[in-house]
Design a protein around this motif. Sequence first.
Motif, PDB file in Angstrom:
ATOM      1  N   ALA A  20      33.373   2.324  98.461  1.00 22.18           N
ATOM      2  CA  ALA A  20      33.446   1.065  97.728  1.00 22.18           C
ATOM      3  C   ALA A  20      32.982  -0.069  98.613  1.00 22.18           C
ATOM      4  O   ALA A  20      32.895   0.064  99.841  1.00 22.18           O
ATOM      5  N   ALA A  21      32.665  -1.198  97.998  1.00 20.84           N
ATOM      6  CA  ALA A  21      32.330  -2.408  98.745  1.00 20.84           C
ATOM      7  C   ALA A  21      33.616  -3.113  99.150  1.00 20.84           C
ATOM      8  O   ALA A  21      34.674  -2.895  98.569  1.00 20.84           O
ATOM      9  N   VAL A  22      33.516  -3.959 100.167  1.00 23.81           N
ATOM     10  CA  VAL A  22      34.666  -4.772 100.536  1.00 23.81           C
ATOM     11  C   VAL A  22      34.893  -5.810  99.447  1.00 23.81           C
ATOM     12  O   VAL A  22      34.004  -6.131  98.654  1.00 23.81           O
ATOM     13  N   THR A  79      27.767  -6.728  98.100  1.00 25.20           N
ATOM     14  CA  THR A  79      27.370  -5.674  97.154  1.00 25.20           C
ATOM     15  C   THR A  79      25.892  -5.362  97.312  1.00 25.20           C
ATOM     16  O   THR A  79      25.480  -4.794  98.304  1.00 25.20           O
ATOM     17  N   SER A  80      25.061  -5.750  96.343  1.00 25.21           N
ATOM     18  CA  SER A  80      23.627  -5.472  96.439  1.00 25.21           C
ATOM     19  C   SER A  80      22.980  -6.417  97.434  1.00 25.21           C
ATOM     20  O   SER A  80      23.589  -7.371  97.910  1.00 25.21           O
ATOM     21  N   SER A  81      21.701  -6.146  97.731  1.00 27.31           N
ATOM     22  CA  SER A  81      21.028  -6.880  98.804  1.00 27.31           C
ATOM     23  C   SER A  81      20.895  -8.370  98.511  1.00 27.31           C
ATOM     24  O   SER A  81      20.936  -9.188  99.409  1.00 27.31           O
ATOM     25  N   ALA A 130      25.674  -3.336 100.746  1.00 24.46           N
ATOM     26  CA  ALA A 130      26.148  -2.105 100.115  1.00 24.46           C
ATOM     27  C   ALA A 130      24.990  -1.253  99.609  1.00 24.46           C
ATOM     28  O   ALA A 130      25.092  -0.024  99.544  1.00 24.46           O
ATOM     29  N   GLU A 131      23.884  -1.901  99.248  1.00 26.30           N
ATOM     30  CA  GLU A 131      22.709  -1.160  98.777  1.00 26.30           C
ATOM     31  C   GLU A 131      21.490  -2.073  98.812  1.00 26.30           C
ATOM     32  O   GLU A 131      21.613  -3.295  98.932  1.00 26.30           O
ATOM     33  N   TYR A 132      20.311  -1.458  98.699  1.00 25.41           N
ATOM     34  CA  TYR A 132      19.050  -2.198  98.677  1.00 25.41           C
ATOM     35  C   TYR A 132      18.209  -1.682  97.516  1.00 25.41           C
ATOM     36  O   TYR A 132      18.292  -0.509  97.136  1.00 25.41           O
ATOM     37  N   THR A 133      17.389  -2.548  96.990  1.00 27.27           N
ATOM     38  CA  THR A 133      16.438  -2.112  95.988  1.00 27.27           C
ATOM     39  C   THR A 133      15.207  -1.542  96.679  1.00 27.27           C
ATOM     40  O   THR A 133      14.975  -1.776  97.874  1.00 27.27           O
ATOM     41  N   ARG A 134      14.394  -0.830  95.952  1.00 23.82           N
ATOM     42  CA  ARG A 134      13.155  -0.304  96.523  1.00 23.82           C
ATOM     43  C   ARG A 134      12.223  -1.432  96.940  1.00 23.82           C
ATOM     44  O   ARG A 134      11.426  -1.285  97.861  1.00 23.82           O
TER      45      ARG A 134
END
Length: 307
Positions: A20-22, A79-81, A130-134
């Motif tokens: 999970a994300a913080v 969360t996301s980039s 937490a994540e990156y897009t392409r």
Amino acid sequence: MAGLQVFRVAGGDVRRVEGAAVEFERDLQRLVEANMEEMLGGVRFLAAEYSTGPVHRGRIDSLGLDEDGSPVLIEYKRTSSESVLAQGLFYLSWLVENRSEFEALVERRLGAEAAERVDWSRPRVVCIAAEYTRYDLVAAGMSHHRIDMMVYRRYGDDLVTLELAVSIAGGCGSLAVGRSERTRLASPVRRTVSDVLSQVGGEVRELYDELDARLLDLGEGHSVELQHYVAYRRRRNFACVRVLAQAQALVIFLRVDPTTVQLVPGWTRDVRRIGHLGTGELEVRIGSMEDLDRSMALLRTSYAAAA
């Protein structure tokens, strides 16, 4: 099957642990800042929420200095980039234009010797999300700057993972600087490792190419050409290679305790109390393929120590 997966094993049964994300971005930032040297592999913490002034009007999440003396700026996203890469490059432009301010910060926090050894040839942008897009990953690959994009996940209350999604080495001399900076850096002329290699004999160049291939073949490491040497890294440096043009030889500094090996004059040397450019406590001199062959066990030991 993509991404890092974590499983809990109990009594022969395996159960996947969901990451999970913080809850708050600031929680992630505080965690990394309090443990920066351990979590980011030798990066020393300098400042948090560093103001870039009334003209630039921004705040750099974290500033640090790595073991090679390269400036490091870190940007976080919970969360996301969310354009964290663009934000990091935006602050990098300020950092390069304000070198003296950064060096003054290093002197206040780490002392005059550390400030004198700041190496501006490869400042680093570290993004943690937490994540990156392409799109983020492709954009990083197109950049000529040094970029590390890391994915974090939290598992329960006592486990955090940091996974390197992409690492871009960047290119020498790629940073744009103002006219005053170009004047200041014009003298003395600073030669890179590539410049020195262009002046040595063919045998030394072949020796370097073979050493480079063997170091990278050890596993997951990558290389970064800095002003005075080429650093080969895992989580930390495992080899720093210098080219000695006059001696027509290579010198490697390794993460090996000199007391654990039998030192041989002309080949290995304890440099714990000797000033040198590069990280590592054992110096190994390579003047021939035979020297390289007999050094492989030391290279593997250093590689293992840099995990």
